[in-house]
Design an enzyme around this catalytic site. Structure first.
Site, mmCIF file in Angstrom:
data_model
loop_
_atom_site.group_PDB
_atom_site.id
_atom_site.type_symbol
_atom_site.label_atom_id
_atom_site.label_comp_id
_atom_site.label_asym_id
_atom_site.label_seq_id
_atom_site.Cartn_x
_atom_site.Cartn_y
_atom_site.Cartn_z
ATOM 1 N N HIS A 17 0.839 -1.212 0.000
ATOM 2 C CA HIS A 17 0.000 0.000 0.000
ATOM 3 C C HIS A 17 0.873 1.261 0.000
ATOM 4 C CE1 HIS A 17 -3.137 -2.591 2.304
ATOM 5 N NE2 HIS A 17 -3.614 -2.400 1.099
ATOM 6 N N LYS A 41 -18.107 -6.265 6.822
ATOM 7 C CA LYS A 41 -16.886 -7.012 7.151
ATOM 8 C C LYS A 41 -16.395 -6.607 8.530
ATOM 9 C CE LYS A 41 -13.449 -6.567 3.886
ATOM 10 N NZ LYS A 41 -12.527 -6.630 2.839
ATOM 11 N N ARG A 90 -2.202 -6.229 -8.221
ATOM 12 C CA ARG A 90 -1.106 -7.157 -7.938
ATOM 13 C C ARG A 90 -1.049 -8.207 -9.029
ATOM 14 N NH1 ARG A 90 -3.158 -7.531 -1.903
ATOM 15 N NH2 ARG A 90 -5.017 -7.143 -3.122
ATOM 16 N N SER A 128 -2.924 -7.712 3.023
ATOM 17 C CA SER A 128 -3.279 -7.613 4.445
ATOM 18 C C SER A 128 -3.722 -8.976 4.975
ATOM 19 C CB SER A 128 -4.408 -6.602 4.643
ATOM 20 O OG SER A 128 -4.025 -5.331 4.184
HETATM 21 P P1 ADP Z 1 -9.948 -3.422 -0.334
HETATM 22 O O1 ADP Z 1 -10.431 -4.090 0.911
HETATM 23 O O2 ADP Z 1 -10.739 -2.225 -0.734
HETATM 24 O O3 ADP Z 1 -9.690 -4.355 -1.506
HETATM 25 P P2 ADP Z 1 -7.154 -3.173 0.486
HETATM 26 O O4 ADP Z 1 -6.857 -2.383 1.698
HETATM 27 O O5 ADP Z 1 -6.931 -4.641 0.571
HETATM 28 O O6 ADP Z 1 -8.584 -2.747 0.062
HETATM 29 O O7 ADP Z 1 -6.297 -2.605 -0.736
HETATM 30 C C1 ADP Z 1 -6.527 -1.328 -1.279
HETATM 31 C C2 ADP Z 1 -6.028 -1.312 -2.705
HETATM 32 O O8 ADP Z 1 -4.616 -1.517 -2.725
HETATM 33 C C3 ADP Z 1 -6.627 -2.392 -3.611
HETATM 34 O O9 ADP Z 1 -6.811 -1.834 -4.902
HETATM 35 C C4 ADP Z 1 -5.566 -3.465 -3.635
HETATM 36 O O10 ADP Z 1 -5.591 -4.217 -4.839
HETATM 37 C C5 ADP Z 1 -4.304 -2.609 -3.561
HETATM 38 N N1 ADP Z 1 -3.170 -3.344 -3.003
HETATM 39 C C6 ADP Z 1 -3.062 -3.938 -1.812
HETATM 40 N N2 ADP Z 1 -1.854 -4.519 -1.643
HETATM 41 C C7 ADP Z 1 -1.169 -4.279 -2.796
HETATM 42 C C8 ADP Z 1 0.144 -4.656 -3.283
HETATM 43 N N3 ADP Z 1 0.972 -5.383 -2.551
HETATM 44 N N4 ADP Z 1 0.487 -4.246 -4.527
HETATM 45 C C9 ADP Z 1 -0.373 -3.541 -5.295
HETATM 46 N N5 ADP Z 1 -1.609 -3.159 -4.896
HETATM 47 C C10 ADP Z 1 -2.003 -3.537 -3.676
#
Ligand code: ADP
Length: 158
Positions: A17, A41, A90, A128
């Site tokens: 992030h 959630k 990703r 996460s």
């Molecule tokens: P959500 O619950 O809305 O999917 P996240 O907090 O998991 O949100 O992630 C927010 C954004 O960041 C999403 O678009 C996710 O794909 C992106 N993201 C999370 N980790 C990575 C990573 N390691 N590389 C690229 N993008 C990421």
């Protein structure tokens, strides 16, 4: 002034992030990283904890603000004068969901565009949910999360 919103759960914020945030902050004048309250959630951390950890982790970005919101992301973006939503990609597995989300948001509001960014390869696989899994099994998460998150989660325990 080009303002972008980076919305997500950030439960917790990871080095992936942070890398997306860094890239976005170099492209846009201001980036608001915004933790979405998701009624359905049940989070691992509370929204307040996530916001606090993001604030502690983004030390050297001076055009980044941290916030949280309820309701639709596009309504939040409109309220802040943002025309861009940042999302990260990703693997191909992210693509379908992210595509659907961005097209839904476009259908709700044509003026707000989603921009997809990627991370450096070394952060690409981090999520996460795998961090929570490693933590639950007493593994070492120090490589995957910023130091304040590591310190907080290790103290907090399971
Ligand atoms: P959500 O619950 O809305 O999917 P996240 O907090 O998991 O949100 O992630 C927010 C954004 O960041 C999403 O678009 C996710 O794909 C992106 N993201 C999370 N980790 C990575 C990573 N390691 N590389 C690229 N993008 C990421």
């Amino acid at each position: 002034m080009k303002i972008a919103i980076y919305p997500g759960s950030f439960d917790p914020i990871t080095k992936g992030h942070l890398d997306i945030l860094k890239n976005a902050s170099q492209i846009f004048d201001k980036v608001i990283i915004a933790v979405a309250h998701n009624g359905e959630k049940k989070g691992f951390l509370t929204v307040d904890e996530r916001v606090m950890l993001i604030k502690q982790s983004i030390g050297d970005f001076d055009n980044v603000e941290v916030d949280s919101f309820t309701g639709l992301t596009i309504e939040y973006a409109k309220k802040h004068g943002a025309k861009v939503l940042i999302r990260g990609l990703r693997a191909v597995s992210d693509f379908e969901y992210e595509m659907q989300l961005s097209q839904t948001n476009s259908a709700l509001c044509e003026d707000i565009k989603t921009v997809f960014l990627t991370t450096k390869p070394k952060y690409n696989f981090i999520s996460s949910s795998t961090i929570k899994e490693i933590l639950n099994n007493d593994g070492d998460i120090s490589k995957f999360v910023p130091e304040p998150v590591f310190n907080y989660l290790t103290k907090k325990g399971k």
